[in-house]
Structures are given as structure tokens and as C-alpha cells.
Scaffold this active site. Structure first.
Site, short mmCIF file in Angstrom:
data_model
loop_
_atom_site.label_atom_id
_atom_site.label_comp_id
_atom_site.label_asym_id
_atom_site.label_seq_id
_atom_site.Cartn_x
_atom_site.Cartn_y
_atom_site.Cartn_z
N GLU A 1 -8.77 -7.59 -7.92
CA GLU A 1 -7.62 -7.69 -7.01
C GLU A 1 -7.88 -6.85 -5.75
OE1 GLU A 1 -3.04 -6.12 -7.32
OE2 GLU A 1 -3.97 -7.02 -9.07
N GLU B 1 0.19 -3.88 0.30
CA GLU B 1 1.55 -3.88 -0.21
C GLU B 1 2.43 -2.96 0.63
OE1 GLU B 1 1.63 -4.52 -4.80
OE2 GLU B 1 0.21 -2.94 -4.32
#
Length: 289
Positions: A162, A166
């Protein structure tokens, strides 16, 4: 145009187990399973010519400015949540396309056992080494996560890799970057976003190479990883999501009903395979080495 009319309703293969969400800052989250993205008819799509140092299979380069919705490329999450931590249900009604803008929503709306509905989209294709770019504008509010990231994992019969941007919208002056390799994180870094993520559109990009991973905000390098043990090695899907939590207070901040619909707006997303020419004048791929 409401993009939900073009979506499917079956869960996508990118859902992550709840146990994974505990690792970012000890409460890492990254969810997603469900769904993602869209592509415009006017998108530039480069051919899948192998690029230098490219030993991870990748879908072709593309640019999507969201002038139309291509469900062959993008998938919309609908009808489930990623875990009990999430206080909203993914809803196709929270994914809209209008005036060249993809908008994900979060609003009070009773769906199943949750009081809120939220939006997420996911690419159906997987991408490897190259430059990933998105032009975004978030909302503000404690207890909310607005994210642009790539992910692959066990439900795709792959290790969990990943790469993240964010925005924890309790503080819109910053964005958190991170990477997970075989399910191991602890690579997060919080970086400044001049002017705030909610006041204007900002450009977020990362460049993923075999021996290096770099994150950029508005063209400025903000983080680099070169440790081979911390570099992803599996092709991943692209995600955008907007969701909230009542329980992840340490990471997201305490949640309270915002009293209005919150949004994550995506003006453009692009992937340029390593070694391929840049696809639009503002692309980071035009200027970096």
C-alpha cells in the site's frame, strides 16, 4: 451526473480486514475494499510498452479528468462497511460526477446499521512502477479521513502492499504519507500542505520505482524511502475514499455529526508508467528524474 447509475453493487476484491487498520500510528486504518475510480472518454491512454526497470506488470498509463464515467475502468463501493470501526456504509449515491469533477460524499443517512453514508471508488486495473498523481480538495471535520492511495492484499490473493496520502481532516494543514509492505507499516510521515487541504485544490503525487519511493505535494518532494525492505513490490489498485469513525479517536480525532454533507473532490487522476512520456503539461512526470 450521478455516477451511481453506472456502478455495480457487488463488493470489490480490495476489501481489507479490520485487523490491518490497527497499524498506522497504532490505529492505522486504511480501509477500502470496495471500490474505485472512473475514466474519461477524453483521457489520454498510453500503450502498455514495457518501461525501463519495469518488472511489475502494469496497466497502461492514463489521465482521467472526469468529463465522463467509464465503469469498465472504475468500480464504486456500495452496501457495506470495512469494519465496525467505520461509522458509515459505502453508498453509490455518495459518488457523483458533475462538471468534470468526481465528488465523494459523507452525510447523515441511515443505511443498514449505520447513521451515515460515505463514498469510495477503486480502479479495476492494477498499476506498477510509475508516477501517480491526483488533484484534490477536501472538506474539514474531526473523525474523518479523506484519502488517495494504492492497495493490494489478501482478498486479491496478494501480499498487502500500500502507498498512501491521507488527510485526517481534523487538521487540514497537513497530510499523512505512508507505505505498507507485506502488511508492515510504520513508515508514516505527516507533512504540511500550504494553505490547507480544504481551501483550494492541491496536487498529490508519488513516484514508485524499484529502488525508491518518493511523495510530492504541489510539486515539492516531502518524503523518500530507499530501504529495500520498505518498498512495495506488487501491482496495486488506485483508491479514493471518504469515511468516518466514532472509535478511532487517537488517530482521526473525536467524531461529531458535522451537520452537513462533507465532500472530497477529485479534479484529476493520472498514472504514467515508468519510462513513458508525461501526459499533460502540469504533470510531475514532465519535470522529475
Amino acid at each position: 451526473m450521478n455516477a451511481d447509475s453506472k456502478s455495480t453493487s457487488t463488493p470489490a476484491t480490495g476489501d481489507r480486514p479490520f485487523t490491518q487498520l490497527r497499524r498506522q500510528r497504532k490505529l492505522r486504518q486504511l480501509c477500502s475494499g470496495g471500490a474505485f475510480l472512473l475514466v474519461a472518454l477524453g483521457s489520454l491512454v498510453a500503450g502498455p510498452t514495457p518501461s525501463r526497470s519495469q518488472d511489475i506488470p502494469t496497466a497502461p498509463s492514463f489521465v482521467d479528468d472526469f468529463t465522463s464515467f467509464d465503469r469498465a475502468r472504475w468500480y464504486i463501493a456500495d452496501g457495506w462497511a470495512n469494519g465496525k470501526y467505520q461509522n458509515c456504509i459505502w453508498s453509490k449515491r455518495q459518488v457523483k460526477l458533475s462538471d468534470g469533477m468526481l465528488t465523494l460524499g459523507f452525510e447523515k443517512q441511515k443505511v443498514k446499521d449505520r447513521d451515515f453514508a460515505c463514498g469510495e471508488v477503486q480502479s479495476k486495473q492494477r498499476f506498477g512502477y510509475g508516477t501517480y498523481e491526483a488533484r484534490l480538495k477536501t472538506d474539514s471535520g474531526s473523525g474523518i479521513n479523506a484519502s488517495f492511495f494504492t492497495y493490494i492484499g489478501p482478498t486479491d490473493k496478494q501480499p498487502w502492499d500500500e502507498i498512501d496520502f491521507e488527510v485526517l481532516t481534523k487538521d487540514t494543514s497537513k497530510v499523512q504519507v505512508n507505505a505498507y509492505i507485506a502488511g508492515k507499516g510504520n513508515n508514516e510521515k505527516v507533512v504540511d500542505v500550504a494553505g490547507g487541504t480544504d481551501k483550494a485544490f492541491n496536487d498529490y503525487a508519488f513516484v514508485w520505482e524499484k529502488d525508491r519511493l518518493r511523495w510530492y505535494v504541489n510539486g515539492e518532494l516531502v518524503n523518500t524511502i530507499t530501504d529495500p525492505a520498505k518498498l512495495p513490490s506488487h501491482a496495486q489498485k488506485i483508491f479514493f475514499s471518504l469515511w468516518g469513525s466514532d472509535t478511532m479517536k487517537e488517530w482521526l480525532g473525536p467524531f461529531s455529526d458535522p451537520g452537513r454533507k462533507l465532500t472530497l473532490q477529485v479534479d484529476r487522476v493520472a498514472f504514467t508508467a515508468l519510462g513513458q512520456p508525461c501526459q499533460f503539461p502540469e504533470s510531475l512526470a514532465c519535470s522529475i528524474k
